[in-house]
Every structure is written in structure tokens, then in C-alpha cells.
Motif scaffolding. Sequence first.
Motif, PDB file in Angstrom:
ATOM      1  N   ALA A  28       0.826  -1.210   0.000  1.00 29.40           N
ATOM      2  CA  ALA A  28       0.000   0.000   0.000  1.00 29.40           C
ATOM      3  C   ALA A  28       0.855   1.252   0.000  1.00 29.40           C
ATOM      4  O   ALA A  28       0.532   2.256  -0.634  1.00 29.40           O
ATOM      5  N   GLN A  29       1.986   1.207   0.705  1.00 31.45           N
ATOM      6  CA  GLN A  29       2.846   2.376   0.781  1.00 31.45           C
ATOM      7  C   GLN A  29       3.506   2.675  -0.556  1.00 31.45           C
ATOM      8  O   GLN A  29       3.940   3.796  -0.805  1.00 31.45           O
ATOM      9  N   GLU A  30       3.573   1.698  -1.463  1.00 28.55           N
ATOM     10  CA  GLU A  30       4.185   1.920  -2.765  1.00 28.55           C
ATOM     11  C   GLU A  30       3.247   2.683  -3.706  1.00 28.55           C
ATOM     12  O   GLU A  30       3.674   3.246  -4.699  1.00 28.55           O
ATOM     13  N   LEU A  31       1.954   2.685  -3.403  1.00 24.92           N
ATOM     14  CA  LEU A  31       0.984   3.387  -4.235  1.00 24.92           C
ATOM     15  C   LEU A  31       0.985   4.859  -3.866  1.00 24.92           C
ATOM     16  O   LEU A  31       0.654   5.231  -2.751  1.00 24.92           O
ATOM     17  N   LYS A  32       1.358   5.701  -4.798  1.00 21.23           N
ATOM     18  CA  LYS A  32       1.463   7.127  -4.502  1.00 21.23           C
ATOM     19  C   LYS A  32       0.314   7.945  -5.071  1.00 21.23           C
ATOM     20  O   LYS A  32       0.074   9.061  -4.648  1.00 21.23           O
ATOM     21  N   THR A  33      -0.362   7.420  -6.074  1.00 22.62           N
ATOM     22  CA  THR A  33      -1.554   8.069  -6.632  1.00 22.62           C
ATOM     23  C   THR A  33      -2.595   6.991  -6.913  1.00 22.62           C
ATOM     24  O   THR A  33      -2.266   5.804  -7.013  1.00 22.62           O
ATOM     25  N   GLY A  34      -3.815   7.404  -7.028  1.00 22.76           N
ATOM     26  CA  GLY A  34      -4.875   6.448  -7.338  1.00 22.76           C
ATOM     27  C   GLY A  34      -6.146   7.172  -7.719  1.00 22.76           C
ATOM     28  O   GLY A  34      -6.295   8.369  -7.475  1.00 22.76           O
TER      29      GLY A  34
END
Length: 365
Positions: A28-34
Motif C-alpha cells: 500500500a505504501q508503494e501506491l502514490k496516486t490512485g
Amino acid sequence: MPLKKSANLREKMIREGRYKQFLEATKAQELKTGSQPLFDVFDEYYLAEISLGAPGQLIDVALDTTSSNLWVLDANCVSKNCKGNAMDGTLKDTYNSSKSVTYYSDGTSFSVPYKGGFVSGVMGTEKLTMADFHWYEQDFGSATVVPDIYTQEPIDGILGLGFPGLAVPGTNTTMQRLMPMLDAPLITIWMEISDGEAREFGYATYGMFDTKECSTNILYVPLKDNSTWKFYVDAFQIGSYSRVKNEIALSATGSGWTGVPNVVLSGIVKQTKAVYDFTNGIYTVPCSTNQPDIMLAINGVPYTIRSRNYVIDINLKNGQCALAFFGTTSQDPAWILGDAFVRSYCHVLDYGNARIGFAQSRHDY
């Protein structure tokens, strides 16, 4: 001194049953935008699907700039008709804490205002998943008592996009947990009119500006204070009616209708030749008529709201459409700028700089 061999961190977490949770949190911490689709129901409600618990329970919530807490309907709600009705499209998805292994509550109660009434229940913490982000121990309210008006709306709860100052004391808001994960501490809200169809007609974009659906010309407006998404409206015009007055306005992404001072509502009614529908308590105009554009001045800049965004088809009889306005008597805020304005101009909620930005929707040119 002899050396003692100890288990490494991975072995320790596996033994304690925490390694799967650690891997999920790392991902989850690797996702920076969504981005998250919003589902439009009759141009009045734009709903986002979230998941609570493990295994996940799907809940449709309204993303709301006027509040800060996350609350959902509890499976054991006690209010009359609290679970809605399948016949009129208001049947709710409810949350059942007994079906989740990640739920915790110490029994603390909550009560928050909601459209003339109060939503009450028990605070707890839970695993939350939204737009491919997820984390554990998110504070939320599980509502057992809801006002009558809630039972008539096709939503299962509210996810507040507001600042921490509006939250239940001692709780962390969803935005407080989400913002540190993002490339930039901001959210873009885009909505489009659906003309009665129920499908994706909006997006919430997290951590970046939505260049696909929104013009790149963003005009930022300072907030009245750093605790709410309030700013100032300078002037208003529709047809031959105009009003110049500096008044407080509040962005309301969770409101399908727009609140205006009563004197302005009278001007709108006169210019559109709207008729009051006593049965439904709203103003209506024939769907086939062409109505004038609205000009709203904010921070000295004019913004245009086309009639397609404020005249909505909610399946009334005799070819009538609703004029999506209601009158306000408060001075703070005097204006509650709901979806008619959001559909016209993408909203950029810049938490990092405590400001709100507006960019014309590419679909509204």
C-alpha cells in the motif's frame, strides 16, 4: 560471551501471524496516486465504493467536503426503515462487525449532525480499502440510529473529506491516514451529468491533478480558515437578476442540490419561471425549456454554471424537471455549492496548502 541466535524479523512476524498484514501495508505504501470511480444516481448522488474489514464488506459512501468522519450503517441499526427499501432503490449495504477479524471497539459512542437530524452509534477501528489503498485501524462510526431522511437516500454512509477539526474528538480522519501515502496531499473531484443513467460519471483522483477530465488551468482560492472548505462568493447573476455581496460559501461534494440565500432563490425562480411543486416541496421547470446560464464570481473570477447542471431529471411526472436549488437563512455559510458547481468545475482539494482550486470540466465546454 557466547552468541545467541534469534529469529529475524520476518520469522518473528510469521510466527505471530503479522507477516501478511506487513506485506499488504508495504504494498500500500508503494501506491502514490490512485483514482476511484463515482457512480451517479439521478444526478443527485455520486457514490464511491469502499471496503471495510477482513474479509472486506462493500459499502457505497458519499464523499463529503462538509464533514470529516467516516460512518457507515450498522447491520443492527434500530431506526425505522433504516436499511432502506429494495422497491424504491434505497436498500442499504450494512456493516457487520461480527464478520470481520480486524474490527476493534472499546464501546465509545458518537453522534454527528446529518441533514436536520443526528447519526449515532459506536466508534471503532477497522481495515479500510479505497482506490487500491488500504490500511488498518481506521477510526469510523458504525451507525445504529439515523434520521428519517437518510432512509430515503441510496447511500450506505459518509466518507468525510473535511479537516480534522470537524471530526469526533480523539479520532483520526480518513484523510489524515491517506494524505501521507500520496505523492501530493491533494484530491481532485470530477463529476459529470448522467441524464438519468446509473453508471460511472465521476472520479476522485488521489495524490495528483486529474488532467484527463479537467482543464489544466486551475484557479486557486484561499479558504476562509484552515478548518473547512469555505471561501467567499462575490457576486451572482442569472438573466436580468444580479446580486453583488461578499458572502461565505461552502463546497459540498456530497450535496446534489445547491443552497443559496432565499433572496437569490427568488431571483432564480423568477428568471427560470419555475413553479413550486407542493407535493414534493421543490421548484420545477419543463425539462424541454432552455434556461439561462448562471454566473458566480469567486475571488473576482466569474464561473459559469450551465442549465444542464442545475436542471435535473429525477423522474417527475408531466415532463417536469427539478430546479436543484434550496434556500438558506444562515450567513455561515450563505452558499452551499453542491453538484451543479462541481459538475461545472473540477474541485482540487489541496490539503497541503489549505486552499481549494477550480478547473473547468472538459465535458462542460
